[in-house]
Design a protein around this motif. Structure first.
Motif, mmCIF file in Angstrom:
data_model
loop_
_atom_site.group_PDB
_atom_site.id
_atom_site.type_symbol
_atom_site.label_atom_id
_atom_site.label_comp_id
_atom_site.label_asym_id
_atom_site.label_seq_id
_atom_site.Cartn_x
_atom_site.Cartn_y
_atom_site.Cartn_z
ATOM 1 N N ARG A 197 -11.477 2.740 6.421
ATOM 2 C CA ARG A 197 -10.039 2.667 6.703
ATOM 3 C C ARG A 197 -9.222 3.637 5.857
ATOM 4 N NH1 ARG A 197 -9.141 -3.816 8.001
ATOM 5 N NH2 ARG A 197 -10.761 -3.906 9.613
ATOM 6 N N ARG A 198 -9.864 4.709 5.477
ATOM 7 C CA ARG A 198 -9.169 5.720 4.686
ATOM 8 C C ARG A 198 -9.543 7.075 5.249
ATOM 9 N NH1 ARG A 198 -7.156 6.499 -0.334
ATOM 10 N NH2 ARG A 198 -7.639 4.429 -1.135
ATOM 11 N N ILE A 219 -8.002 0.332 -0.794
ATOM 12 C CA ILE A 219 -8.011 -0.121 0.596
ATOM 13 C C ILE A 219 -9.234 -1.004 0.782
ATOM 14 C CG2 ILE A 219 -8.365 0.700 2.963
ATOM 15 C CD1 ILE A 219 -6.710 3.181 2.100
ATOM 16 N N LYS A 251 -2.395 2.776 9.207
ATOM 17 C CA LYS A 251 -2.628 1.407 9.650
ATOM 18 C C LYS A 251 -1.891 1.132 10.967
ATOM 19 C CE LYS A 251 -2.181 -3.398 8.074
ATOM 20 N NZ LYS A 251 -1.515 -4.274 7.110
ATOM 21 N N THR A 293 -10.183 -3.608 -4.187
ATOM 22 C CA THR A 293 -9.725 -4.436 -3.074
ATOM 23 C C THR A 293 -10.908 -5.032 -2.302
ATOM 24 O OG1 THR A 293 -7.914 -2.850 -2.984
ATOM 25 C CG2 THR A 293 -8.070 -4.403 -1.170
ATOM 26 N N HIS A 319 0.828 -1.203 0.000
ATOM 27 C CA HIS A 319 0.000 0.000 0.000
ATOM 28 C C HIS A 319 0.861 1.250 0.000
ATOM 29 C CE1 HIS A 319 -4.030 -1.601 0.130
ATOM 30 N NE2 HIS A 319 -3.746 -2.415 1.129
ATOM 31 N N ASP A 341 -3.510 0.980 -4.402
ATOM 32 C CA ASP A 341 -4.072 2.086 -3.625
ATOM 33 C C ASP A 341 -5.412 1.720 -3.008
ATOM 34 O OD1 ASP A 341 -2.089 4.257 -4.166
ATOM 35 O OD2 ASP A 341 -2.605 3.696 -6.220
ATOM 36 N N ASP A 395 -10.741 1.643 -3.991
ATOM 37 C CA ASP A 395 -11.052 0.779 -2.843
ATOM 38 C C ASP A 395 -12.029 -0.334 -3.245
ATOM 39 O OD1 ASP A 395 -9.504 2.596 -1.497
ATOM 40 O OD2 ASP A 395 -11.136 3.456 -0.317
ATOM 41 N N GLN A 454 -12.354 -1.975 2.139
ATOM 42 C CA GLN A 454 -13.384 -1.264 2.904
ATOM 43 C C GLN A 454 -14.530 -2.200 3.281
ATOM 44 O OE1 GLN A 454 -12.952 1.739 4.005
ATOM 45 N NE2 GLN A 454 -12.157 3.151 2.467
ATOM 46 N N PHE A 480 -1.125 5.052 3.866
ATOM 47 C CA PHE A 480 -1.995 4.021 4.433
ATOM 48 C C PHE A 480 -1.272 3.254 5.534
ATOM 49 C CE2 PHE A 480 -3.552 -0.374 4.618
ATOM 50 C CZ PHE A 480 -4.841 -0.116 5.048
#
Lengths: 552, 552
Positions: free
Chosen positions: A446-447, A432, A40, A411, A32, A430, A408, A434, A36
């Motif tokens: 989470r962003r 994330i 994290k 992912t 990532h 990039d 997102d 979610q 991030f």
């Protein structure tokens, strides 16, 4: 404070070839962006614990569906800013009605802070690859021949899901380039029907638009070209709509040799994609495998009256078609229900970027709420309506103010499809995950940041409620305007009192981003001869390619 | 085309005293503006037939409530533009939460096109009298002593309803002048608790705001005034909150002689008005007579932190208090339910004009959707959120795009209260009876136009989707910008293609309006000595009045 230090990173970074696909790379973590990882680290324990709960929930959902993983239907609308879909009050402001979209919006979660890239090609690439478009070498793709497109070594969500056992299909706008490697059936889709280029060609470069003076200089009958030496400067012979299956060649279906493209063709194309989406749903719903279907309509883009009677108070070309899209989506949602697959189908509806304000007036859509639109980094360019429906899983009628970036979805779709292992581990992702946001609701995102590019130029950095516009090269960082997006959604007042002091924190964010790029350099844009892999090229298209390559 | 001819009407018309109240003037028709008569002629038969149905419906509603006419609770919020109340998506844009208002909005009809005047005093006067404020001689009322106000010979909705047998009460902002005849208990309210002036005095002219530099020049401790000759140019000794009953004298309750006004006083005053509204509901609900209660809160206007912890993502002074108002309204709506009067109580919630953009930034509220705000004629100044709840009568969750002007509430309230006969017949009433809209729903409105004034200057004329900004004096009418409000809600592109040709139709509308004024000239603004009728004037207030009148 070293205000100048960050700006050396802003020039386009030298492009280095990215690695190959590393399939099934279990155990290796997804790479990532630095920012991030920084966030994290602050939540590692909580997120790890939550991830276990989520795994259990997802398993439970599959169990309820006889072990079948959820289908995914991804509907991406062109050029509609935040507030223009799914909101009754805004319907009234614009003088249109979108009951189907509004109803759909209430059946799932409204993602109130979905960011995209500011233009069609980059947003679609960011979704497909899970990466800022700039990492794929992707920029805005022009209307005519370019000999460029999404590189073959990018791994799309279709490839990820296909490897994990999904059927995959694409219907409608694609806009990832005119080279064979970039075509959807070569990028993971089993089935693909799409226009080779985009809507400037399809909706604007018509006799009708030339007559209405909405596209001047293109049609010889509206002005003479007596001094022209270059007859190809005004594009001709462009390939229109094609159809293909994975491993096969594309076939042009919308135009015969010698035939002229017209508004009527464009209308028919829109209806055809609608029908093909419905047909695909019929077909895919019956399969044992789950499906990933994307429907990327061409409307609302439209620039001339097509003879149908207008039915909105607005009457603008885009506004009318946005209402038409509502009819279309109503049919799609009804079909999903009728097929009995609603409960095990995630439907995401969103727009790809802000409105095409360049046609404000006749389009009927103009700036609303956020400032700016398609092609720029202001919130109006990159904030869109987005809704996720997953009955029984995503809370109906809910909303989330957490930040989400379009990548997102890459992912997150992979996660819910149990396909995370097929996400490549040799490049920055990039996107994330979610899933927690979808399953646990607001405040589980989470962003809290996003970088906003215009093509390969970093223009803004957003963190929580704060947004810094990057100063022009040579301008001191202390002069970078910072906005508080809640207090000043139109980004008009960047006085110091409006936001955190713009210095250290934003600079650090840019540094983390640029150092990640340095470690994992951008991929090279795909290059090739235009129109390869099309089995029935018209003579005028062959001629166009010949001229295009003649100078080399 | 005689473009110049209309502009001679635009200078303020010579003021002629209006007639006296003609109570119970049955049979005589209400005098409306020329434009309304022009529209009415086009729908006379349909409306007459519909009015009979409506009479029957209203009778039926009374029957269900043991013959009792409906209570009316009118909540008017200060300075909040369209979209800033009752809309979840806009909550997210602004970073605040207003669950009570949003819930309330869904329990009734959303009036999506409610127009007000662009400032507090004119809007409130237009509501109270059913007439454009300019007809009462009313303009914006300044913060300090003025010796002016709502004239006694204006007939307010409170007087109309009181004559028809309603109990009447007013709580909160009044802002109709500092002379005795203008006080609410002298304008039809049995009970009145209100600040004598408005919130500039109450929320801005404090030591705290001076320290925060949000109101400079007022407080001597933040800058010297060594060259001052006039110690009253910086207002002092102003009366604060008073309380009164009809026929009685007002009594100041918020400040003791010698005491300094502070932010803490302002906070307490807000809480007190909230409590007094709840108390009034308790009291009025028990009476045999139906009630008309207006609650006009002071918040969201607020300009400095008051020590309470902020609870919004926004954190701006107005944004915080808008969320606080949501708490307040939640209490009010709950109280109405608890008292068992919900079904026979019409509750109208709206704002008085657009946002106070002058404090954009620290206020936390900025332009949203429409352009402009308080004090100007752009849609952002005069378009507000408005919701009507009348369970079982007004359809829950409905919305109407029909145009409504704030003065329509005067006529409509009178109609549903069977008080129409008490509407005076010797003057123009701009309020149009919109009962059909409430009872029959969208598309049953009876207004398709509104004239927009800034004080006594006609600035815009709206008809359907079209809006003409009046050109400056001397500028030809052909140059008047005309906007299509659906296509261009921010009134930014007035190219000819955006709207009907601005010529004849808009000119005719202005002529009809001006000829009506010529026939029924404007009333004279009420004049008198400030602060008469206050029984406990503080010495500093007596001193202020003395100085105010000393030059004459």
């Amino acid at each position: 404070m070293k205000h100048h230090s960050l700006f050396k990173y802003l020039a386009p970074i030298g492009v280095i070839a990215a690695g190959i696909i590393s399939a099934h790379a279990e155990e290796k973590p997804i790479i990532h962006d630095g920012e991030f990882e920084f966030v994290k680290k602050q939540h590692a324990q909580k997120w790890a614990a939550q991830d276990k709960e989520i795994e259990a929930k997802l398993a439970n959902i599959r169990e309820k569906n006889d072990g079948k993983r959820p289908n995914i239907l991804y509907v991406l609308i062109d050029d509609v800013s935040f507030g223009q879909m799914g909101n009754r009050a805004m319907n009234y402001v614009m003088g249109i009605k979108t009951p189907s979209i509004n109803k759909f919006a209430n059946e799932g979660m409204s993602l109130m802070r979905m960011y995209t890239e500011p233009s069609c090609t980059p947003t679609r690439a960011a979704f497909l690859t899970g990466r800022y478009a700039v990492r794929s070498g992707i920029k805005e793709v022009k209307v005519a021949l370019v000999g460029e497109g999404l590189p073959e070594n990018e791994v799309t969500i279709a490839e990820v899901l296909k490897q994990a056992g999904y059927n995959t299909a694409h219907v409608g706008k694609w806009h990832q380039g005119d080279i064979e490697q970039a075509y959807p059936h070569n990028q993971g889709f089993d089935y693909a029907v799409f226009p080779l280029h985009q809507q400037v060609q399809l909706s604007l470069m018509t006799k009708e638009c030339a007559d209405a003076n909405n596209m001047f200089g293109f049609a010889p009958h509206t002005q003479t070209s007596e001094f022209d030496l270059d007859s190809k400067f005004r594009p001709t012979g462009l390939v229109t709509g094609v159809e293909a299956v994975a491993g096969g060649k594309a076939k042009e279906v919308d135009l015969q040799p010698g035939e002229e493209w017209t508004q009527d063709h464009y209308v028919k194309m829109n209806y055809r994609y609608q029908k093909q989406t419905l047909d695909q749903l019929d077909k895919l719903a019956k399969e044992d495998k789950p499906f990933f279907l994307q429907y990327w309509p061409l409307w609302p883009l439209n620039f001339v009256n097509d003879g149908e009677e207008n039915t909105t108070l607005n009457g603008g070309f885009h506004a009318e078609k946005l209402q038409k899209i509502d009819d279309f989506l109503g049919e799609i949602f009804t079909k999903v229900d009728e097929l009995g697959i609603s409960d095990n189908t995630i439907v995401v509806l969103m727009a790809d970027n802000g409105l095409m304000y360049h046609y404000a007036g006749t389009s009927g859509l103009s700036e609303l709420i956020y400032r700016g639109g398609k092609t720029n980094h202001l919130e109006g360019g990159v904030r869109v309506d987005a809704f996720v429906r997953w009955p029984g899983v995503v809370e109906a009628g809910s909303a989330a103010g957490d930040m989400v970036f379009v990548s997102d979805l890459f992912t997150t779709f992979a996660r819910v499809a149990q396909a995370t292992d097929y996400i490549p581990r040799d490049r920055v992702i990039d996107g994330i995950d979610q899933t927690a946001l979808l399953l646990e609701g607001e405040h589980n995102g989470r962003r809290d940041y996003v970088y906003i590019y215009e093509n390969d130029l970093l223009r803004s950095v957003v963190k929580n409620e704060f947004k810094m516009h990057l100063p022009a090269p040579g301008v001191p960082g202390a002069a970078a305007p910072v906005y508080n997006l809640y207090r000043d959604p139109r980004e008009e007042n960047s006085h110091i009192g409006m936001a955190l002091w713009s210095g250290a924190s934003f600079q650090d964010m840019v540094k983390r981003h640029m150092m990640t790029i340095k470690k994992y350099p951008h991929n090279k844009l795909g290059k090739g001869a235009p129109y390869e892999g099309i089995e029935n090229l018209r003579p005028e298209s062959i001629e166009a390619v010949k001229t295009f390559t003649s100078w080399q």
